[in-house]
Each structure stands twice: as structure tokens, then as C-alpha cells.
Design a protein around this motif. Sequence first.
Motif, PDB file in Angstrom:
ATOM      1  N   PHE A 211       0.834  -1.214   0.000  1.00 33.10           N
ATOM      2  CA  PHE A 211       0.000   0.000   0.000  1.00 33.10           C
ATOM      3  C   PHE A 211       0.863   1.256   0.000  1.00 33.10           C
ATOM      4  CE2 PHE A 211      -1.654   3.238   3.013  1.00 33.10           C
ATOM      5  CZ  PHE A 211      -2.652   3.774   2.210  1.00 33.10           C
ATOM      6  N   THR A 212       1.873   1.326   0.871  1.00 36.05           N
ATOM      7  CA  THR A 212       2.715   2.519   0.931  1.00 36.05           C
ATOM      8  C   THR A 212       3.586   2.660  -0.311  1.00 36.05           C
ATOM      9  OG1 THR A 212       4.381   1.272   2.178  1.00 36.05           O
ATOM     10  CG2 THR A 212       2.771   2.541   3.447  1.00 36.05           C
ATOM     11  N   SER A 213       3.899   1.533  -0.969  1.00 36.12           N
ATOM     12  CA  SER A 213       4.713   1.581  -2.190  1.00 36.12           C
ATOM     13  C   SER A 213       3.862   1.744  -3.449  1.00 36.12           C
ATOM     14  CB  SER A 213       5.558   0.304  -2.304  1.00 36.12           C
ATOM     15  OG  SER A 213       6.405   0.147  -1.190  1.00 36.12           O
ATOM     16  N   LYS A 214       2.552   1.757  -3.261  1.00 35.48           N
ATOM     17  CA  LYS A 214       1.597   1.896  -4.372  1.00 35.48           C
ATOM     18  C   LYS A 214       1.733   0.785  -5.410  1.00 35.48           C
ATOM     19  CE  LYS A 214       0.464   6.761  -3.983  1.00 35.48           C
ATOM     20  NZ  LYS A 214       0.109   7.981  -4.683  1.00 35.48           N
ATOM     21  N   HIS A 215       1.965  -0.422  -4.937  1.00 32.75           N
ATOM     22  CA  HIS A 215       1.971  -1.590  -5.818  1.00 32.75           C
ATOM     23  C   HIS A 215       0.529  -2.106  -5.913  1.00 32.75           C
ATOM     24  CE1 HIS A 215       6.492  -2.248  -4.847  1.00 32.75           C
ATOM     25  NE2 HIS A 215       6.330  -1.548  -5.953  1.00 32.75           N
ATOM     26  N   PHE A 216      -0.288  -1.369  -6.652  1.00 37.02           N
ATOM     27  CA  PHE A 216      -1.729  -1.656  -6.695  1.00 37.02           C
ATOM     28  C   PHE A 216      -2.034  -3.005  -7.332  1.00 37.02           C
ATOM     29  CE2 PHE A 216      -1.709   3.156  -7.000  1.00 37.02           C
ATOM     30  CZ  PHE A 216      -1.907   3.321  -5.647  1.00 37.02           C
ATOM     31  N   MET A 234      -9.368   2.366  -1.019  1.00 39.89           N
ATOM     32  CA  MET A 234      -8.357   3.418  -0.894  1.00 39.89           C
ATOM     33  C   MET A 234      -8.987   4.733  -0.458  1.00 39.89           C
ATOM     34  SD  MET A 234      -5.173   2.448  -1.724  1.00 39.89           S
ATOM     35  CE  MET A 234      -4.379   3.852  -2.459  1.00 39.89           C
ATOM     36  N   ARG A 465       6.518   6.885  -9.299  1.00 36.14           N
ATOM     37  CA  ARG A 465       5.714   5.684  -9.004  1.00 36.14           C
ATOM     38  C   ARG A 465       4.816   5.885  -7.795  1.00 36.14           C
ATOM     39  NH1 ARG A 465       6.919   1.707  -5.611  1.00 36.14           N
ATOM     40  NH2 ARG A 465       9.116   2.296  -5.503  1.00 36.14           N
ATOM     41  N   LEU A 466       5.312   6.632  -6.806  1.00 36.05           N
ATOM     42  CA  LEU A 466       4.527   6.840  -5.598  1.00 36.05           C
ATOM     43  C   LEU A 466       3.495   7.963  -5.755  1.00 36.05           C
ATOM     44  CD1 LEU A 466       7.360   6.549  -2.923  1.00 36.05           C
ATOM     45  CD2 LEU A 466       5.789   4.784  -3.728  1.00 36.05           C
ATOM     46  N   ARG A 467       3.569   8.705  -6.866  1.00 37.58           N
ATOM     47  CA  ARG A 467       2.567   9.753  -7.120  1.00 37.58           C
ATOM     48  C   ARG A 467       1.427   9.237  -7.996  1.00 37.58           C
ATOM     49  NH1 ARG A 467       7.163  12.710  -8.691  1.00 37.58           N
ATOM     50  NH2 ARG A 467       6.292  13.133 -10.780  1.00 37.58           N
ATOM     51  N   ARG A 468       1.566   8.018  -8.476  1.00 37.11           N
ATOM     52  CA  ARG A 468       0.552   7.489  -9.391  1.00 37.11           C
ATOM     53  C   ARG A 468      -0.751   7.214  -8.651  1.00 37.11           C
ATOM     54  NH1 ARG A 468      -0.941   2.437 -11.662  1.00 37.11           N
ATOM     55  NH2 ARG A 468       0.588   1.319 -10.389  1.00 37.11           N
ATOM     56  N   GLU A 469      -1.848   7.591  -9.290  1.00 37.31           N
ATOM     57  CA  GLU A 469      -3.187   7.354  -8.737  1.00 37.31           C
ATOM     58  C   GLU A 469      -3.954   6.400  -9.643  1.00 37.31           C
ATOM     59  OE1 GLU A 469      -5.070  11.110  -8.267  1.00 37.31           O
ATOM     60  OE2 GLU A 469      -3.653  11.819  -6.740  1.00 37.31           O
TER      61      GLU A 469
END
Length: 470
Positions: A211-216, A234, A465-469
Amino acid sequence: MLKQGLELKQTQKLSPLQILTIKLLELPRQELEQRVRKELEENPVLDEEQPSETEVDEKPREVSLSEYKEDDSIPSYRLRPDNYNSRDERPQYSTFSVKESFSQSLQEQLGYRDLTEHQYAVGSFIIGSLDDDGYLRRSIDSIVDDLSFRANVYATEEDVLEMLGVIQEFEPAGVGARDLRECLLLQIRTLKRTPEVEIAEKILKNHFTEFTSKHFNKIMSRLNISEDQLRAAMAKILKLNPLPGGQIDDSYNDKAQQIVPDFILEYMDGELELSMPRFSIPELRVNRKYAELLMDAANSSEREKKEAATFVKKKLDSAKWFVEAIKQRHNTLYSTMKAIVDYQHEYFIDGDETNLRPMVLKDIAEKTGFDISTISRVVNSKYIETHFGIYSLKYFFSEGLENQDGEEVSTRELKKALQECVDTEDKHKPLTDDELVDKMTEKGYKVARRTIAKYRDQLGIPKARLRREL
């Protein structure tokens, strides 16, 4: 073989006045006022006395021992501007509204619980151990030890964990958490049980790293959920408060103290006018009792009176130095701030960051003739009130780089342009550092990739990568 010889060395010793002036330079207004009060308490030669209406326009006079022999009057030491009048109103400062403090709120909730005296003591100690943001960052072992040595309360780890669990049920939700994951879990468990809330809890409990790494994609695969389900979960998580302690103003917290500006800059009729608010401190006068003692002892042969005169002279010298140091501090601060305003004149007209010129301490030192260390002391912990806001003096200093036209621009202008690039990017495909370099080039700024990465970190902007929504 031993050699003997003479060597000349040039050393510079600071006078008591210079040392005192340096110390006073570093103090912001509020601390200076406290320092003056302390001087009044510790130096018996100084008296606090309000000026009369006939005296308010007099200028400060130098202290000299000859005055006590020739003149019966008591000299006045003034720390306010020459045009001060005792009938003037003291300046009003913006203050914080007083609300129930964070700790008080938790202590009150603790009092509502049916607890033994021992449980209450342990719980109260835990509340006192929480950080300002509501987290418990101390280990359970250290709390057990401190309870024993500092509070004389014997408790086991189980006792502390039991009462921590009680406190974690208090409002605001999330208080007493030991890390961000626990803080968010405490909050999500208070929400109504819906499918998206249950998925959100599973994400926080079992897939917090992803979740914190945004590995959706990993989260969707491991929980076997759709993108819409992930997006709904989310949304629930993002509404949680990562800093539960911030929900209640702690009026007794040092960070909640008011900022009193050392300078005021006004823009009137097309002109910038700089001023320094007068001090909220009393006028200083020499105590008549000690002045008479000195006069009486001046021509006396008695040893005790001579010793008394020596004591009084030391205190008089101390008073002289203090008043002169206050005067020099005022002049140094004003000259430095005036140089900053002149250097950044275009910026101070409207507060547009793009008009903020690159400026370092050396630039102002050269304009004022002061040493760089003096400028550094002036800038430290000082604030200026302008027509577009209150700013720390450190805000106006920044390094510079060249743009494509060869003109030097401030790093603050570059950071603002970088922030605009990130704010306007497609969050589904955020810009990489290389792409940000290209965007900055289009805006006319020559910036290397490593510079982009450094400024991005300083602005608190995560990687692409961490700014991706979703």
C-alpha cells in the motif's frame, strides 16, 4: 635539542559590551523582553520607572561616574524609541484561541473509566508519554522502568499494554498508536462494517508495504479484487487521519506560542516603509539609593564604603553595557533588514516568489559592512510582517542557478516551477525525473536530473511511481 625563542601573536579579545551585544543579537523579541526583565531582577542598580509626560522626548544619556559627583539628578536609560509615550497602547499581537489541550482531553476520558488506582496511574503516565501527534514512540520496557523510577509505580509489561489498549479506544481515534499502520487500523475499525471498509482493513493489516509503495496490481491480485473495489477501499483509507493528536489544539504546547514579528514592512503610496515595533519593556533608571551611596563613598577613606562603591561601580558599568548593547542590537537589526529589503525590493512589492533574487549571507554582509556571523545571528529566529504575510528572515535567502538566457534565478523560483510541473501532471502517468527535466527546460530553466531529484526531496514530492493514482 631544545630551542628557546620569542614569537609574536596577534589575538583579539572581545569586550564585555561586544560579548553582550552578540548574545542579544540572537534573541527574538519575546526572548529579549524576558532578558530585560531578568536584568532588572539581577542588577539592583537598575530600577523600573515609567517616564513622565515632560520626559518622554528626552534622548538616552551616557552613564558616567562624574555625573554623581557634580549633579544631584539621576540619569535615565531608555530602551524605547524617542517618540514613546506611556499613554500609547501596547501593540496587539495575533494569538491562538485557547481550547482544551490534547493531554487534558485524554485525562478526562481516562477519568470516566472504571479503573483501580493502579490502572489510573499507569494510564495517566502513558498519556504523559505520548508525542504531540498522539503516537506512543517509546518502548513498553522504557515505560515500565520509568513508572518504577520516576513515578514509584510498579507495573508489568502486561499492565502497560492493558492500559494502552484502553487509551487506544479514546477519541480521537488512532491515539496511542505506535506506528502509522496501527494508527490507521485503530481508525478503520471504528467505521461501519461495509465491503470497502473490510477490504481497507485487510490492506492495512496484511499488505501495508504494498500500500505505501503503491503496488496496486499486487494488492488486487493477492486480495482478488477489482480496480473499482481497490479504489473504494483506498478512498476510505485516505480519509483517515495520520496525526490524531493534531485534532485538538494543545494550548500549552510550546509550538503553539504566538510569533511576534521583529520588523514590520508596509507598502504605502508606492514606497516600502520598514519599522521595528517598540519593545514591551519598562524604562530603566539608576536606583537613587545606589547613586547616593556612590557619591557618599567617593571621597570616603572607610574600607567598607570603598568596597560598596566598587560593587556599585561594577553594577553601573553592567547597566551601561546592557543599555548600549540594546541600542547596538536595534541598529544592527534595522540595518540588516533594510539591506535585505533593498536587495529584494521587487519581491517585497507584491510577494511574488519569481521576483525573489538569489541571496546568501555574504551578499548582505557586503552591503552592511557587518561580519557574516553577525548577519547569521540577526537572521536566526527573526520574523518580518509584510502586507502579504509573516515570514522568517531565513526564507529570503537562497542559492541561485542560471536559466537558458544566462540570468541567475533563485532556487526558490526553480522549486516553484518544479512544483507547478508536478501539480499539473497526469496523476495516472506521473512525470519521471527525466521528464521533469524536459518540462523545466521548456519553461526556460537549465536543471540537471540530480538537481531535480534534490529539489523534489526538499519539497517532499515522492518519486513518480509513488505519485501514481488509480
